[in-house]
Design a protein around this motif. Structure first.
Motif, PDB file in Angstrom:
ATOM      1  N   SER A 140       0.840  -1.225  -0.080  1.00 31.67           N
ATOM      2  CA  SER A 140       0.023   0.077   0.017  1.00 31.67           C
ATOM      3  C   SER A 140       0.990   1.208   0.146  1.00 31.67           C
ATOM      4  O   SER A 140       1.822   1.440   0.520  1.00 31.67           O
ATOM      5  CB  SER A 140      -0.996  -0.022   1.376  1.00 31.67           C
ATOM      6  N   HIS A 141       0.045   2.306  -0.672  1.00 30.59           N
ATOM      7  CA  HIS A 141       0.825   3.662  -0.481  1.00 30.59           C
ATOM      8  C   HIS A 141      -0.102   4.780  -0.476  1.00 30.59           C
ATOM      9  O   HIS A 141      -1.342   4.622  -0.933  1.00 30.59           O
ATOM     10  CB  HIS A 141       1.609   3.902  -1.919  1.00 30.59           C
ATOM     11  N   TRP A 142       0.177   5.830   0.197  1.00 34.11           N
ATOM     12  CA  TRP A 142      -0.662   7.189  -0.091  1.00 34.11           C
ATOM     13  C   TRP A 142       0.089   7.850  -1.154  1.00 34.11           C
ATOM     14  O   TRP A 142       1.406   7.912  -1.021  1.00 34.11           O
ATOM     15  CB  TRP A 142      -0.751   7.980   1.047  1.00 34.11           C
ATOM     16  N   VAL A 143      -0.425   8.407  -2.083  1.00 35.19           N
ATOM     17  CA  VAL A 143       0.309   9.116  -3.079  1.00 35.19           C
ATOM     18  C   VAL A 143      -0.537  10.615  -3.356  1.00 35.19           C
ATOM     19  O   VAL A 143      -1.620  10.506  -3.057  1.00 35.19           O
ATOM     20  CB  VAL A 143       0.304   8.436  -4.594  1.00 35.19           C
ATOM     21  N   VAL A 144       0.293  11.555  -3.998  1.00 37.42           N
ATOM     22  CA  VAL A 144      -0.505  12.630  -4.228  1.00 37.42           C
ATOM     23  C   VAL A 144      -0.208  12.517  -5.890  1.00 37.42           C
ATOM     24  O   VAL A 144       0.765  12.588  -6.328  1.00 37.42           O
ATOM     25  CB  VAL A 144       0.228  13.908  -3.682  1.00 37.42           C
ATOM     26  N   LEU A 145      -1.652  12.557  -6.463  1.00 36.95           N
ATOM     27  CA  LEU A 145      -1.557  12.859  -8.086  1.00 36.95           C
ATOM     28  C   LEU A 145      -1.663  14.345  -8.395  1.00 36.95           C
ATOM     29  O   LEU A 145      -2.381  15.216  -7.842  1.00 36.95           O
ATOM     30  CB  LEU A 145      -2.943  12.041  -8.658  1.00 36.95           C
ATOM     31  N   THR A 146      -1.197  14.246  -9.625  1.00 35.78           N
ATOM     32  CA  THR A 146      -1.337  16.045 -10.221  1.00 35.78           C
ATOM     33  C   THR A 146      -1.341  15.785 -11.688  1.00 35.78           C
ATOM     34  O   THR A 146      -0.780  14.871 -12.253  1.00 35.78           O
ATOM     35  CB  THR A 146      -0.256  17.033  -9.758  1.00 35.78           C
ATOM     36  N   ALA A 147      -1.948  16.769 -12.277  1.00 37.26           N
ATOM     37  CA  ALA A 147      -1.827  16.562 -13.838  1.00 37.26           C
ATOM     38  C   ALA A 147      -0.463  17.093 -14.390  1.00 37.26           C
ATOM     39  O   ALA A 147       0.297  17.749 -14.015  1.00 37.26           O
ATOM     40  CB  ALA A 147      -2.819  17.936 -14.505  1.00 37.26           C
ATOM     41  N   ASP A 148       0.052  16.315 -15.645  1.00 37.59           N
ATOM     42  CA  ASP A 148       0.936  16.411 -16.383  1.00 37.59           C
ATOM     43  C   ASP A 148       0.638  15.896 -17.739  1.00 37.59           C
ATOM     44  O   ASP A 148       0.553  14.660 -17.825  1.00 37.59           O
ATOM     45  CB  ASP A 148       2.225  15.724 -15.791  1.00 37.59           C
ATOM     46  N   GLU A 149       0.669  16.841 -18.961  1.00 38.19           N
ATOM     47  CA  GLU A 149       0.555  16.413 -20.179  1.00 38.19           C
ATOM     48  C   GLU A 149       1.479  15.511 -20.750  1.00 38.19           C
ATOM     49  O   GLU A 149       1.332  14.803 -21.558  1.00 38.19           O
ATOM     50  CB  GLU A 149       0.393  17.672 -20.947  1.00 38.19           C
ATOM     51  N   ALA A 150       2.752  15.409 -20.182  1.00 34.41           N
ATOM     52  CA  ALA A 150       3.635  14.689 -20.486  1.00 34.41           C
ATOM     53  C   ALA A 150       3.557  13.100 -20.140  1.00 34.41           C
ATOM     54  O   ALA A 150       4.329  12.244 -20.837  1.00 34.41           O
ATOM     55  CB  ALA A 150       5.167  15.155 -20.053  1.00 34.41           C
ATOM     56  N   CYS A 151       2.641  13.031 -19.531  1.00 36.35           N
ATOM     57  CA  CYS A 151       2.044  11.327 -18.991  1.00 36.35           C
ATOM     58  C   CYS A 151       1.025  11.085 -19.987  1.00 36.35           C
ATOM     59  O   CYS A 151       0.177  11.680 -20.162  1.00 36.35           O
ATOM     60  CB  CYS A 151       1.737  11.393 -17.482  1.00 36.35           C
ATOM     61  N   GLY A 152       1.135   9.591 -19.997  1.00 31.49           N
ATOM     62  CA  GLY A 152       0.047   8.963 -21.078  1.00 31.49           C
ATOM     63  C   GLY A 152      -1.231   9.220 -20.698  1.00 31.49           C
ATOM     64  O   GLY A 152      -2.136   9.532 -21.624  1.00 31.49           O
ATOM     65  N   ALA A 153      -1.497   9.483 -19.551  1.00 29.47           N
ATOM     66  CA  ALA A 153      -3.177   9.490 -19.225  1.00 29.47           C
ATOM     67  C   ALA A 153      -3.292  10.940 -18.581  1.00 29.47           C
ATOM     68  O   ALA A 153      -4.192  11.396 -17.780  1.00 29.47           O
ATOM     69  CB  ALA A 153      -3.271   8.483 -17.828  1.00 29.47           C
ATOM     70  N   GLY A 154      -1.904  11.750 -18.632  1.00 29.39           N
ATOM     71  CA  GLY A 154      -2.302  12.914 -18.176  1.00 29.39           C
ATOM     72  C   GLY A 154      -2.036  13.377 -16.723  1.00 29.39           C
ATOM     73  O   GLY A 154      -2.544  14.359 -16.102  1.00 29.39           O
TER      74      GLY A 154
END
Length: 240
Positions: A131-145
């Motif tokens: 398990s992990h806690w993660v923080v997600l942010t937008a980035d157009e360089a990534c395949g799913a944004g």
């Protein structure tokens, strides 16, 4: 994959939605059954929150092929995005979407405090589900944004149990339960009732060059709500 791009506007909207609990999702034969979400729920006893995800197939039966190194490594994940502020678990306030994830990745160990496979070496894990806690942010360089937020350890706030990778990732050591159609994880979280959440199954990829964005969401298998509107609401568990 059923979804190739998250709706970034929905991801960054951290206001609670007034949807129902649980979130039911129709089966989709175009999605690998191990990642085809049929239902997500979350309950709390006031101290602990249990997040559950049911899939059409056998949860955890598909894991990434090893590449032999961190750069270019792949990750599979069962994820619960929430509208909790990342500060709740020790990240910078307002820094993105806080999500709980159950992941597997055979090429690197990001849980240095824990020995998941029980062989006496805490530095050779990762292939098993953890398990992990993660923080997600937008980035157009990534395949799913989307990406796991890039950080500078020592400058950006990180929880005490973070593995000190340059991403907003915590390894608090809660053990997931993977059994049949069910993936489940219980975490300490006070005042969790009425928090909004969703369910996502996704693939992630470590940058081949080992630079930022370091850990991208490369593709999405399924989103329980269909639009990442966080319609689930953590409810008080029934007394025994």
């Amino acid at each position: 994959m059923k979804h190739s791009l998250f709706a970034c506007a929905a991801l960054t909207a951290l206001t609670a939605s007034a949807g129902a609990h649980p979130v039911n999702s129709p089966q989709d034969t175009s999605v690998d059954p191990a990642f085809d979400i049929t239902r997500v729920t979350a309950t709390t006893d006031g101290r602990l929150v249990t997040f559950m995800m049911e899939v059409a197939g056998v949860a955890g039966s598909v894991t990434p092929e090893p590449t032999g190194q961190l750069a270019g490594a792949n990750v599979e994940a069962y994820v619960w995005p929430t509208n909790l502020d990342p500060a709740v678990v020790g990240f910078d306030a307002g820094s993105g979407t806080l999500a709980l994830a159950i992941t597997a990745h055979p090429d690197f160990d990001d849980t240095p405090l824990f020995d998941e496979n029980g062989d006496g070496d805490p530095a050779n894990d990762g292939a098993g589900w953890h398990s992990h806690w993660v923080v997600l942010t937008a980035d157009e360089a990534c395949g799913a944004g989307l990406k796991v937020r890039d950080v500078s350890p020592g400058q950006d706030l990180l929880p005490a149990t973070a593995p000190y990778l340059p991403i907003a990732l915590d390894s608090p050591g809660m053990s997931p339960v993977i059994d049949g159609h069910l993936a489940q994880i219980t975490v300490p979280l006070a005042d969790g009732e009425s928090v909004s959440f969703d369910g996502v199954t996704a693939s992630l990829h470590v940058n081949d060059a080992g630079t930022a964005p370091l850990l991208c969401v490369s593709g999405v298998h399924d989103i329980a709500s269909g639009d990442l509107s966080l319609p689930g609401v953590i409810m008080a568990s029934e007394p025994h």
